[in-house]
Design a protein around this motif. Structure first.
Motif, PDB file in Angstrom:
ATOM      1  N   ASN A   1      -2.166  11.479   1.224  1.00 53.55           N
ATOM      2  CA  ASN A   1      -2.516  10.239   0.518  1.00 53.55           C
ATOM      3  C   ASN A   1      -3.790  10.402  -0.300  1.00 53.55           C
ATOM      4  O   ASN A   1      -3.883   9.858  -1.400  1.00 53.55           O
ATOM      5  N   MET A   2      -4.772  11.140   0.213  1.00 52.64           N
ATOM      6  CA  MET A   2      -5.998  11.395  -0.554  1.00 52.64           C
ATOM      7  C   MET A   2      -5.677  12.211  -1.791  1.00 52.64           C
ATOM      8  O   MET A   2      -6.183  11.936  -2.872  1.00 52.64           O
ATOM      9  N   LYS A   3      -4.859  13.218  -1.631  1.00 54.05           N
ATOM     10  CA  LYS A   3      -4.459  14.060  -2.763  1.00 54.05           C
ATOM     11  C   LYS A   3      -3.735  13.207  -3.799  1.00 54.05           C
ATOM     12  O   LYS A   3      -3.987  13.324  -5.002  1.00 54.05           O
TER      13      LYS A   3
ATOM     14  N   GLN B   1       6.546  14.359 -10.500  1.00 55.40           N
ATOM     15  CA  GLN B   1       5.419  15.270 -10.676  1.00 55.40           C
ATOM     16  C   GLN B   1       4.401  15.088  -9.556  1.00 55.40           C
ATOM     17  O   GLN B   1       3.881  16.070  -9.012  1.00 55.40           O
ATOM     18  N   LEU B   2       4.104  13.831  -9.224  1.00 56.61           N
ATOM     19  CA  LEU B   2       3.155  13.544  -8.148  1.00 56.61           C
ATOM     20  C   LEU B   2       3.643  14.115  -6.819  1.00 56.61           C
ATOM     21  O   LEU B   2       2.863  14.702  -6.068  1.00 56.61           O
TER      22      LEU B   2
ATOM     23  N   GLY C   1       2.769  17.574  -2.452  1.00 58.09           N
ATOM     24  CA  GLY C   1       3.521  18.068  -1.294  1.00 58.09           C
ATOM     25  C   GLY C   1       4.225  16.956  -0.541  1.00 58.09           C
ATOM     26  O   GLY C   1       4.277  16.962   0.686  1.00 58.09           O
ATOM     27  N   MET C   2       4.740  15.986  -1.284  1.00 59.37           N
ATOM     28  CA  MET C   2       5.415  14.828  -0.694  1.00 59.37           C
ATOM     29  C   MET C   2       6.807  14.693  -1.312  1.00 59.37           C
ATOM     30  O   MET C   2       7.114  15.360  -2.296  1.00 59.37           O
TER      31      MET C   2
ATOM     32  N   LYS D   1       6.454   6.940  -3.961  1.00 61.91           N
ATOM     33  CA  LYS D   1       6.693   5.556  -4.388  1.00 61.91           C
ATOM     34  C   LYS D   1       6.223   4.561  -3.336  1.00 61.91           C
ATOM     35  O   LYS D   1       5.590   3.553  -3.665  1.00 61.91           O
ATOM     36  N   ALA D   2       6.491   4.840  -2.073  1.00 62.62           N
ATOM     37  CA  ALA D   2       6.071   3.942  -0.980  1.00 62.62           C
ATOM     38  C   ALA D   2       4.543   3.917  -0.878  1.00 62.62           C
ATOM     39  O   ALA D   2       3.947   2.846  -0.692  1.00 62.62           O
ATOM     40  N   ALA D   3       3.918   5.085  -1.000  1.00 62.38           N
ATOM     41  CA  ALA D   3       2.463   5.159  -0.890  1.00 62.38           C
ATOM     42  C   ALA D   3       1.795   4.405  -2.034  1.00 62.38           C
ATOM     43  O   ALA D   3       0.840   3.650  -1.812  1.00 62.38           O
ATOM     44  N   VAL D   4       2.295   4.582  -3.257  1.00 61.93           N
ATOM     45  CA  VAL D   4       1.710   3.885  -4.408  1.00 61.93           C
ATOM     46  C   VAL D   4       1.856   2.381  -4.243  1.00 61.93           C
ATOM     47  O   VAL D   4       0.908   1.624  -4.499  1.00 61.93           O
ATOM     48  N   LYS D   5       3.008   1.944  -3.799  1.00 65.99           N
ATOM     49  CA  LYS D   5       3.229   0.507  -3.570  1.00 65.99           C
ATOM     50  C   LYS D   5       2.237  -0.025  -2.525  1.00 65.99           C
ATOM     51  O   LYS D   5       1.662  -1.103  -2.690  1.00 65.99           O
ATOM     52  N   GLU D   6       2.014   0.752  -1.468  1.00 68.27           N
ATOM     53  CA  GLU D   6       1.065   0.362  -0.418  1.00 68.27           C
ATOM     54  C   GLU D   6      -0.369   0.360  -0.959  1.00 68.27           C
ATOM     55  O   GLU D   6      -1.148  -0.559  -0.663  1.00 68.27           O
ATOM     56  N   PHE D   7      -0.739   1.376  -1.756  1.00 62.41           N
ATOM     57  CA  PHE D   7      -2.077   1.434  -2.351  1.00 62.41           C
ATOM     58  C   PHE D   7      -2.346   0.203  -3.202  1.00 62.41           C
ATOM     59  O   PHE D   7      -3.436  -0.363  -3.181  1.00 62.41           O
ATOM     60  N   GLU D   8      -1.347  -0.211  -3.967  1.00 61.65           N
ATOM     61  CA  GLU D   8      -1.503  -1.379  -4.831  1.00 61.65           C
ATOM     62  C   GLU D   8      -1.623  -2.657  -3.998  1.00 61.65           C
ATOM     63  O   GLU D   8      -2.462  -3.511  -4.278  1.00 61.65           O
ATOM     64  N   ALA D   9      -0.817  -2.778  -2.952  1.00 64.76           N
ATOM     65  CA  ALA D   9      -0.856  -3.964  -2.086  1.00 64.76           C
ATOM     66  C   ALA D   9      -2.193  -4.073  -1.354  1.00 64.76           C
ATOM     67  O   ALA D   9      -2.727  -5.168  -1.177  1.00 64.76           O
TER      68      ALA D   9
END
Length: 161
Positions: A3-5, A20-21, A26-27, A33-41
């Protein structure tokens, strides 16, 4: 750790695709997509923005860094006055500082006069502001880890008579 990366990758280039991300972090694409959605929330990601070199356009723009001294409020410290300042449309950034002044305010306007009017009419008269010092940014060399390239000099035409 992934997640930091992912956050670092997004900060350096938010135009990268989920594919690309995923490859770079390494995901899987679904994890990205789930992590980005969580970061935004969670408001870890506050927005996405292009860094524009306005000096390379026809737009007139002046940026100023303003040092602001304020009287902190009991129980609220600097938060209330900082919030009042960042509500103005002209204000791009506000930072609490250590040292000789309390807040740094970054603003933009079309002209030096427009910036000066903001300081004189809106910022300096605020109840808790005890002093300001305005510094105009003359040239940007680097911002948000991005280097502004030198403008290529236009070829000069000499006319002899």
């Amino acid at each position: 750790m992934a997640n930091m990366k992912l956050l670092q990758l997004l900060e350096s280039d938010c135009t990268l695709t989920p594919e690309q991300l995923a490859s770079m972090a390494g995901m899987t694409v679904e994890e990205v997509k789930a992590a980005v959605k969580e970061f935004e929330a969670e408001k870890l990601i506050l927005g996405y923005q292009a860094v524009v070199d306005w000096d390379r356009t026809q737009r007139e723009n002046v940026t100023a860094l303003i040092e602001v001294k304020v009287t902190p409020q009991r129980g609220e410290g600097f938060d209330r006055i900082a919030e009042r300042i960042y509500q103005y449309d002209e204000v791009e950034s506000v930072y609490l500082m250590s040292g000789a002044f309390d807040l740094t305010v970054i603003i933009s306007g079309r002209t030096l006069k427009e910036v000066a009017q903001f300081v004189g009419d809106k910022l300096a008269p605020l109840e808790d502001v005890t002093g300001t010092a305005t510094h105009f940014i003359l040239h940007k060399y680097k911002e948000n880890h991005l280097i502004f390239e030198k403008r290529e000099e236009q070829e000069k035409e000499w006319i002899f008579t």
